[in-house]
Design a protein around this motif. Structure first.
Motif, PDB file in Angstrom:
ATOM      1  N   ALA A 196      -8.046   0.484  -6.572  1.00  9.43           N
ATOM      2  CA  ALA A 196      -8.231  -0.038  -5.218  1.00  9.43           C
ATOM      3  C   ALA A 196      -8.361  -1.548  -5.254  1.00  9.43           C
ATOM      4  N   TYR A 211      -5.026  -3.239  -5.840  1.00 12.55           N
ATOM      5  CA  TYR A 211      -4.240  -3.295  -4.604  1.00 12.55           C
ATOM      6  C   TYR A 211      -4.783  -4.367  -3.682  1.00 12.55           C
ATOM      7  N   PHE A 212      -6.101  -4.404  -3.585  1.00 10.74           N
ATOM      8  CA  PHE A 212      -6.732  -5.378  -2.708  1.00 10.74           C
ATOM      9  C   PHE A 212      -6.334  -6.789  -3.118  1.00 10.74           C
ATOM     10  N   LYS A 248       0.812  -1.209   0.000  1.00  7.47           N
ATOM     11  CA  LYS A 248       0.000   0.000   0.000  1.00  7.47           C
ATOM     12  C   LYS A 248       0.848   1.263   0.000  1.00  7.47           C
ATOM     13  N   ASP A 249       1.978   1.211   0.708  1.00 11.74           N
ATOM     14  CA  ASP A 249       2.828   2.402   0.774  1.00 11.74           C
ATOM     15  C   ASP A 249       3.502   2.717  -0.557  1.00 11.74           C
ATOM     16  N   SER A 308       2.140   3.181  -3.111  1.00  9.76           N
ATOM     17  CA  SER A 308       1.298   4.178  -3.771  1.00  9.76           C
ATOM     18  C   SER A 308       1.836   5.580  -3.502  1.00  9.76           C
ATOM     19  N   LEU A 309       2.528   5.731  -2.384  1.00 11.21           N
ATOM     20  CA  LEU A 309       3.045   7.052  -2.040  1.00 11.21           C
ATOM     21  C   LEU A 309       4.224   7.445  -2.924  1.00 11.21           C
ATOM     22  N   THR A 330      -2.702  -7.450  -2.122  1.00 16.43           N
ATOM     23  CA  THR A 330      -2.490  -7.745  -0.704  1.00 16.43           C
ATOM     24  C   THR A 330      -3.111  -9.094  -0.354  1.00 16.43           C
TER      25      THR A 330
END
Lengths: 256, 224, 206
Positions: free
Chosen positions: C173, C176-177, C138-139, C141-142, C180
């Protein structure tokens, strides 16, 4: 003909299965007001389950239970109200860990009994004194010994002024030297006229205060009768074997 | 001018951004708290559909990046007529996200309370609702403090992501100042320092709170 | 690109994290203090700030790093701080007796760690490491903020062309889901395969 008025607890034909295994296969018995009955039997025979059916913490698959004429098992009965008349003492005490001894005893009175705080405190202190723990009122469960915790839980149950007290192996989780103090409280309770159903292995206690012993094995009542009869002259061989076994383990000695 | 002179000069401006950061954090963690408890209780005690919905919510918000969630709220909604300011979108995004994590912490805390206590409460005649209110929650809220502290610090740090949707918080202030004097690295070093101090202060404060509400005799798990 | 980013920085995190954890548990006072400071630093600063620091810091120091590389370094070192915590916890949860037994048959400290402690600790770390994996994915994405061409940036390009932000972002989203979820599942499977029979039944049932 037994007067219906004096029968406090009536259990009729209780069946309960967990998965494919049936632990209770048609249990029936009665307890008259002021009587103390002790239920014995090998572990896993559903004795705890039976007790939990009485206050409907567990719902039986079949059968009915009445408390002073009110049917506990009826879906429409206000179970919270009924439970106020039944006191239950657990093997693991189950005291509320975040409350002091006094608060543990008091909380039922305040939140369920809707008593005003001052009166509730008086009553709670009275119950704590009754079990000999007045000076531990401010202590938290984690600060008390097992025997003390169990006595607080008895006080908690008694505070609700129940008509029937249920004890689920109250001393099984205690160190040997702490068992005596709890049995003493229970003995006093029985002698003062409380109607009690006790699941226990403590034969000394059974012999001295109970009116009848109920021996359950494999989900059925094998034999029931006054302690003198069961100990001296039991009807069934199994009863004799079982009583011998636990007497060896737990001692036949009379406790003071 | 050297680093320290620069730091001294830009500090007031950065502190303005810090205030916004703190506001973002406080609002969103509160939103997360209320929503989180509801989600946890719904997941544990609700009926089938409620429980499933709560579980799904938690899965979604924990499985997708915060940035994407914020982008959805800030850029995805306007075409449908809902235009949120970056500050509000920030609080909403951070809050909804935090709720999912907090719900899991609450759930863990509630489940760690022995079922026996629930049984005992029902046995003296308490309704399910009263039991949850008087017996379960008071203990769960204490047990959850270490995890909740982590979550607060996490929210404090991740409020920086709101920069990406234009919220005028600390990062944005930093970028703004750096764009003027071109000393990017040093400016952000000061920004980093402010975050460090903030995190330290909040940690200390939360430690004190935990000590205050401790139940005598009961050891709570230490948080890392 | 997101996957490359994720994998690279996880590996970096792992390579730095394990020695760090070992340092925390077995080293002398001074080293322990240093590692604590390192860990404190990287965990107290937001990921975004770290990304900027590495990105701008590199040019400040005269190095010219691509956005990708600075992101890997920033997030990788950050992950190493978190991973060192995970491994430290796992190592410490293994009873002292194991180390004692290993030393008593003549193993050096290093051998004991390598042959006895680590195999067990790594197995125990899998659940927490799985969480770290999710965090890291998730990070990434930063990294968008420093110009790395990862998932979110690709998404923005598409949005600029098609003007359907909601659908695109929701798709992102979902991706990403899936990432993960798939990762967590695989790690769970790995944990099952590596399980030592009878060992520590850590109830994963909630």
């Amino acid at each position: 003909m037994p007067d219906k008025k004096t029968i406090t607890l009536k259990v009729a034909n209780i069946h309960k299965a967990y998965g494919i295994e049936e632990v209770l296969k048609g249990i029936s018995f009665e307890v008259k007001k002021g009587e103390t009955k002790v239920i014995i039997g090998p572990s896993g025979t559903g004795k705890s389950t039976l007790l939990r059916c009485v206050n409907r913490l567990t719902i039986p698959d079949a059968g009915r239970i009445w408390l002073d004429g009110v049917e506990v098992t009826h879906p429409r009965t206000d179970i919270n109200k009924v439970r106020q008349s039944i006191g239950m003492v657990f093997q693991d005490f189950n005291l509320f860990s975040h409350l002091s001894a006094l608060d543990n005893v008091r909380i039922g009175l305040i939140k369920v009994g809707k008593m005003e705080k001052r009166k509730a405190t008086e009553e709670a202190m009275r119950q704590l004194a009754r079990v000999g723990l007045k000076d531990k009122a401010a202590s938290y469960p984690a600060e008390l010994s097992g025997g003390q915790q169990q006595r607080v839980s008895i006080a908690r149950a008694l505070a609700m002024k129940p008509r029937l007290m249920l004890f689920d192996e109250p001393t099984s989780a205690l160190d040997p030297e702490l068992i005596g103090e709890v049995l003493e409280v229970m003995r006093d309770l029985a002698e003062s006229g409380m109607t009690m159903v006790v699941v226990s292995h403590e034969m000394g206690f059974a012999r001295s205060v109970c009116n009848e012993i109920i021996f359950i094995e494999n989900g059925v009542i094998v034999e029931q009768g006054p302690p003198e009869v069961l100990f001296e002259n039991p009807e069934h061989q199994r009863t004799k074997e079982f009583l011998c076994k636990i007497s060896e383990l737990y001692g036949k000695s009379e406790r003071k | 001018m050297n680093f320290f002179e620069l730091a001294y000069e830009i500090l007031p401006a950065l502190l303005k951004g810090t205030v916004v950061t703190l506001e973002l954090t406080a609002c969103s963690i509160s939103l997360g708290f209320v929503l989180g408890i509801c989600l946890a209780l719904g997941r544990l005690y609700g009926n089938r559909p409620v429980s499933a919905f709560c579980a799904g919510y938690i899965q979604f918000f924990r499985g997708t990046p915060l940035l994407v969630q914020l982008l959805i709220l800030y850029y995805g909604l306007p075409p449908y007529g809902i235009r949120l300011s970056s500050f509000v979108a920030g609080i909403l995004g951070l809050g909804l996200n935090s709720a999912a994590y907090q719900a899991e912490y609450f759930r863990g805390a509630i489940q760690s309370i022995s079922r026996g206590q629930m049984m005992a409460a029902r046995a003296i005649g308490m309704s399910k609702f009263k039991t949850i209110l008087n017996i379960i929650l008071p203990q769960a809220l204490r047990i959850v403090i270490p995890s909740w502290s982590n979550e607060l610090i996490y929210t404090l740090k991740y409020s920086s992501v709101a920069y990406m949707i234009g919220a005028p918080e600390l990062m944005a202030q930093g970028k703004f100042i750096a764009a003027e004097n071109f000393r990017y690295f040093e400016v952000f070093l000061v920004v980093a320092f402010i975050y460090l101090v903030a995190v330290l202060v909040v940690s200390r404060a939360l430690n004190m709170v935990e000590r205050r509400v401790r139940i005598p005799g009961l050891q709570m798990a230490e948080s890392i | 690109m997101t996957l490359e980013l994720t994998l690279s920085l996880l590996v970096l995190g792992l390579l730095v994290g394990i020695p760090l954890a070992l340092g925390q548990v077995y080293a002398r006072r001074g080293l322990v203090l240093l590692t604590s400071i390192y860990e404190r630093f990287f965990r107290s600063i937001p990921a975004l700030v770290l990304l900027f620091l590495f990105f701008f810091g590199s040019s400040f120091l005269g190095l010219s790093l691509s956005p990708f590389l600075s992101a890997v370094l920033a997030l990788g070192f950050r992950s190493s701080a978190y991973q060192s915590q995970i491994f430290r916890g796992a190592i410490q949860s293994i009873s002292q007796g194991q180390m004692t037994a290993a030393r008593s048959i003549g193993m050096s400290k290093f051998q004991a760690i390598w042959h006895v402690i680590l195999p067990q600790a790594l197995r125990r770390s899998i659940p927490s490491w799985s969480n770290e994996y999710s965090s890291v994915v998730k990070d990434t994405s930063l990294a968008y903020a420093v110009g790395v061409i990862e998932l979110v940036r690709e998404g923005r390009y598409i949005i600029v062309r098609t003007f359907e932000p909601m659908i695109i972002y929701i798709t992102i989203a979902v991706i990403y889901f899936v990432l993960t979820y798939a990762g967590n599942r695989s790690l769970g499977y790995l944990e099952g395969r590596l399980e030592i029979p009878g060992f520590e039944a850590k109830g994963r049932k909630e």
